[in-house]
Design a protein around this motif. Structure first.
Motif: not given
Length: 186
Positions: A57, A67, A61-63
């Motif tokens: 996170i 990232c 925003t979640t990945y």
């Protein structure tokens, strides 16, 4: 038994043996983050991966496990693990910009990565804007989560036909490049 356990978080390892034997170990598995370091600054982008399989996170925003962050600003990486475990990294992504101290006649202000806003002398401008006003200027770039960076620069005129501290007989003509007010005394 030889066992490898990869799940990030707080865990209790319980070993059972003969005659009601029980032994518990409290263990914590922390994630391995590759590509960034805690409290570090990265020019233009930060690319990293987490080798735990947990979700990443960044700023809400979640990945998945990799990232790339290009937005200028201060960022927070959070990895939540088992049993209330939270791993947090702070890092900063800076703007990609080339600003010199002095320019002649004009400068094009160009930032290569994402940002929140750009102001020149207190006024909002767009990326790739030209500044041709002679004098001293202040450029402020704003990113996410409280990031700001200030640049100072000067635009000098180009002057053709005259030189500083030189004497001219009868008259002299010159051409000045740049946007300025000209005053000649006497």
């Amino acid at each position: 038994n030889n066992t490898t356990y990869y799940y990030v978080g707080n865990h209790t390892l319980t070993i059972y043996g003969a005659n009601n034997y029980v032994r518990e170990y409290s263990i914590c598995i922390i994630p391995t983050v590759e590509g960034i370091n805690e409290s570090s600054t990265y020019n233009g982008k930060a690319t990293f991966s987490v080798l735990s399989g947990n979700k990443i996170i960044v700023d809400g925003t979640t990945y998945t496990n990799e990232c790339t962050i290009t937005e200028v600003g201060n960022h927070t990486l959070i990895i939540n693990g088992s049993n209330g475990y939270t791993f947090t990294y702070q890092f900063t992504v800076t703007e990609i910009i080339s600003i010199d101290d002095v320019y002649e006649n004009k400068v094009i202000i160009s930032i290569e990565n994402d940002y929140q806003s750009i102001t020149l002398d207190g006024k909002s401008i767009k990326n790739n804007s030209e500044c041709n006003i002679l004098g001293k200027h202040t450029l402020v770039i704003t990113g996410v989560n409280g990031y700001t960076k200030t640049y100072e620069f000067t635009i000098n005129p180009s002057i053709n036909g005259v030189e500083n501290d030189k004497e001219y007989q009868t008259s002299v003509s010159w051409k000045i490049g740049g946007n300025a007010t000209i005053e000649v005394d006497g």
